[in-house]
Design a protein around this motif. Sequence first.
Motif, PDB file in Angstrom:
ATOM      1  N   UNK A  52     -24.229  81.574  -2.090  1.00 54.96           N
ATOM      2  CA  UNK A  52     -25.002  82.953  -1.016  1.00 54.96           C
ATOM      3  C   UNK A  52     -24.211  83.539  -2.423  1.00 54.96           C
ATOM      4  N   UNK A  53     -22.865  83.073  -3.055  1.00 48.16           N
ATOM      5  CA  UNK A  53     -22.688  84.022  -4.132  1.00 48.16           C
ATOM      6  C   UNK A  53     -22.341  82.798  -5.427  1.00 48.16           C
ATOM      7  N   UNK A  54     -22.204  83.333  -6.962  1.00 47.43           N
ATOM      8  CA  UNK A  54     -22.393  82.360  -7.971  1.00 47.43           C
ATOM      9  C   UNK A  54     -20.890  81.922  -8.033  1.00 47.43           C
ATOM     10  N   UNK A 104     -21.061  80.538   6.035  1.00 43.14           N
ATOM     11  CA  UNK A 104     -19.640  80.895   6.783  1.00 43.14           C
ATOM     12  C   UNK A 104     -18.202  80.816   5.878  1.00 43.14           C
ATOM     13  N   UNK A 105     -18.398  80.322   4.665  1.00 45.31           N
ATOM     14  CA  UNK A 105     -17.166  80.097   4.551  1.00 45.31           C
ATOM     15  C   UNK A 105     -16.805  81.513   3.534  1.00 45.31           C
ATOM     16  N   UNK A 106     -15.768  82.307   3.678  1.00 42.18           N
ATOM     17  CA  UNK A 106     -15.168  83.248   3.145  1.00 42.18           C
ATOM     18  C   UNK A 106     -14.575  83.106   1.934  1.00 42.18           C
ATOM     19  N   UNK A 107     -14.446  81.891   1.440  1.00 43.63           N
ATOM     20  CA  UNK A 107     -14.053  81.582   0.005  1.00 43.63           C
ATOM     21  C   UNK A 107     -15.122  81.798  -0.883  1.00 43.63           C
ATOM     22  N   UNK A 108     -16.055  81.057   0.221  1.00 45.39           N
ATOM     23  CA  UNK A 108     -17.951  81.225  -1.052  1.00 45.39           C
ATOM     24  C   UNK A 108     -18.611  81.816  -0.792  1.00 45.39           C
ATOM     25  N   UNK A 109     -19.114  82.783   0.203  1.00 48.17           N
ATOM     26  CA  UNK A 109     -19.650  83.821   0.754  1.00 48.17           C
ATOM     27  C   UNK A 109     -18.770  85.354   0.145  1.00 48.17           C
ATOM     28  N   UNK A 124     -23.639  74.879 -11.629  1.00 45.27           N
ATOM     29  CA  UNK A 124     -23.310  76.270 -11.836  1.00 45.27           C
ATOM     30  C   UNK A 124     -24.275  77.357 -10.600  1.00 45.27           C
ATOM     31  N   UNK A 125     -23.984  77.712  -9.621  1.00 43.38           N
ATOM     32  CA  UNK A 125     -25.267  77.910  -8.292  1.00 43.38           C
ATOM     33  C   UNK A 125     -25.526  80.048  -8.812  1.00 43.38           C
ATOM     34  N   UNK A 126     -26.371  80.160  -7.943  1.00 39.08           N
ATOM     35  CA  UNK A 126     -26.630  81.636  -8.724  1.00 39.08           C
ATOM     36  C   UNK A 126     -27.111  82.128  -6.786  1.00 39.08           C
TER      37      UNK A 126
END
Length: 416
Positions: free
Chosen positions: A121-123, A182-187, A137-139
């Motif tokens: 959802x985010x990098x 769903x995670x506010x830490x990742x999204x 490493x995600x995009x």
Amino acid sequence: MTTELFSPLLLRSGQVLRNRIAKAAMEENMAGAGQLPDERTLTLYRRWAAGGAGLLITGNVMVHAEALTAPSGVVLDEHSPLKPFAAWAEAGKSGGAVMWMQLNHPGRQVASGMPGVVWGPSDVGVNLGRHSGRFGRPTAMTSRQIEETVTRFAVTAHRAERAGFDGVEIHAAHGYLLSQFLSPLVNRRTDQWGGSLENRARMLLHVVHAVRSAVPPSFAVAVKLNSADFQRGGFDADDARQVIEMLEPLGVDLVELSGGSYESPAMTGRPADDSTRAREAYFLDLAKDLVGTSPLPLMLTGGITRRVTAERVLYNGVAVVGMGTALTLTPDLPERWRNHREADRLMEPVTWSDKALAAVASMARVRHQMRRLARGRDTRPGTSPLLALLSERRKRRRALRRYRAWLAGTRNTTNP
């Protein structure tokens, strides 16, 4: 204490589970040529089918050929031939159980060095301290990529139904893509896919709606959801309660509760925050709170190995007991329970101080047992976790070469 362990369960789709025992999803990591199930997988599921469980759920099947958790993962998309999956469904149902396919997209939880894409959802990358380099490493996904991924889930569900499966389970736990949203830490998105819980749950809800629309009403649709992420500031039990309420109008049959991710491997009994060190039924305390408000039947997975524990789970209002490792070590455990017998041996937990490495070794040791069953052998609970880990790494290198060649080659676009 009364038990309904061997009583049937009627789901809203009209499907009936003959008892309350389920073989929970575990990633088999034994795809054959073309990322397809082969005879090893069929042998494995025939063993489980003969064991007496009411429900068998496959390990996660990937909806996107360019996004796999590991190079030996199974892929079912618009290009995959259906014959191997029809054989898989038949093997799982051969003993009278209901057979569901678990659908998954790894998102950012893709090992480094894998070809294809690493999305999130985010990098925000996976934080495993000195082991963080194990993952790519995600995009951040674009809105178009999100919509295309929703469609992929629906396509895979439709093709699973054509292949003869009885239902699908959408994986939104353990830190995979839908769990990441769903995670506010990742999204950390600021558009319609991030921010409030309603926005963070949007992708899961769109996936469920698309899947439910792509299959007949008699085909079961379930969701696997974290009861909590076990990370400070992450997805928690109150979030889970609200998401379950959001799922109810969409025609979901069952919600399976688990917990954790690679960053906090609570599903192996060792979360990063040490909030639970239970040796059995890791998430029962959280499940008991959710049972009271859930409009949907719940399934609980994690650390259940004995009949008395399974009965305690049902006594507290959970509808289905899920087991993974226990059924890998003792495939006929449901029949043993019916005859008031227990497993001969249990597997000791991996208690290395490095929790991340211990979790990987623990999963490698379970998959080692699955490979023994797939070869027609008995399991060995005393297998060294270190040897299992080293063996799996060797197999992974060979599988990675095959996967690279397959992904780079021209795939057959005919869907028989």
